[in-house]
Motif scaffolding. Sequence first.
Motif, short mmCIF file in Angstrom:
data_model
loop_
_atom_site.label_atom_id
_atom_site.label_comp_id
_atom_site.label_asym_id
_atom_site.label_seq_id
_atom_site.Cartn_x
_atom_site.Cartn_y
_atom_site.Cartn_z
N GLU A 103 0.86 -1.19 0.00
CA GLU A 103 0.00 0.00 0.00
C GLU A 103 0.89 1.23 0.00
O GLU A 103 2.06 1.16 0.39
CB GLU A 103 -0.94 0.01 1.20
N PRO A 104 0.37 2.36 -0.46
CA PRO A 104 1.20 3.57 -0.50
C PRO A 104 1.78 3.89 0.87
O PRO A 104 1.11 3.80 1.89
CB PRO A 104 0.22 4.66 -0.94
N GLY A 105 3.06 4.23 0.89
CA GLY A 105 3.74 4.58 2.14
C GLY A 105 4.40 3.41 2.84
O GLY A 105 5.22 3.61 3.72
N SER A 106 4.04 2.18 2.48
CA SER A 106 4.68 1.04 3.13
C SER A 106 5.96 0.69 2.38
O SER A 106 6.15 1.09 1.24
CB SER A 106 3.72 -0.16 3.16
N PRO A 107 6.87 -0.05 3.01
CA PRO A 107 8.13 -0.39 2.34
C PRO A 107 7.90 -1.30 1.14
O PRO A 107 6.95 -2.07 1.10
CB PRO A 107 8.94 -1.09 3.42
N SER A 108 8.81 -1.22 0.17
CA SER A 108 8.74 -2.07 -1.02
C SER A 108 8.95 -3.53 -0.63
O SER A 108 9.62 -3.84 0.36
CB SER A 108 9.82 -1.67 -2.02
N PHE A 109 8.37 -4.44 -1.42
CA PHE A 109 8.55 -5.86 -1.17
C PHE A 109 10.02 -6.24 -1.32
O PHE A 109 10.55 -7.00 -0.51
CB PHE A 109 7.71 -6.70 -2.15
N VAL A 110 10.68 -5.73 -2.36
CA VAL A 110 12.09 -6.03 -2.60
C VAL A 110 12.80 -4.76 -3.07
O VAL A 110 12.17 -3.81 -3.50
CB VAL A 110 12.30 -7.14 -3.66
N SER A 111 14.12 -4.79 -2.98
CA SER A 111 14.95 -3.70 -3.51
C SER A 111 16.17 -4.34 -4.16
O SER A 111 16.47 -5.52 -3.92
CB SER A 111 15.36 -2.75 -2.39
N VAL A 112 16.86 -3.57 -4.98
CA VAL A 112 18.06 -4.09 -5.63
C VAL A 112 19.08 -4.46 -4.55
O VAL A 112 19.32 -3.69 -3.63
CB VAL A 112 18.64 -3.05 -6.61
#
Length: 163
Positions: A103-112
Amino acid sequence: MTNKSHEADVAFIQALAELLRENDLTELQVKRAYAEDDSLNVRVSRAAPQVNVAPVQVAAPVAAAPTAAAAPAAAPAPVSDDPADLPGAVTSPMVGTVYLQAEPGSPSFVSVGATVSEGDTLLIVEAMKTMNHIPAPRAGKVTRILVEDGSTVEFGAPLVVIE
């Protein structure tokens, strides 16, 4: 098939065409089941706008002082410009809108650089108001994220690269 069913099917197909246009999609395929042996398969598509992309040439760094006896370098293997051809590319199983977080504002599921396990959620593809979690097909390290949050993707479009 009754005329009423025919009119309902026509209205359904028109609604799909409108959905295609409103969301700037190039193709949409739906199966509508009426009964065990009665269904309607619909594929609505339009030509995608053609975009010409010029390849970019990047010069390799020059060595400070080349030696006269330097052996010729081996030719690099041809590299495809298509991210879908990258080993470890995870492709979209459907047409929809990509979301990198729940949801907007929550952390991304994954990152590089993140390490994922098989089955971990990489991102969400929303299709027809349904949020579809896209799982990691294998464990590994996320080396590239090829989509932006909120962008539209086609079926088979590369989303993430896991090595």
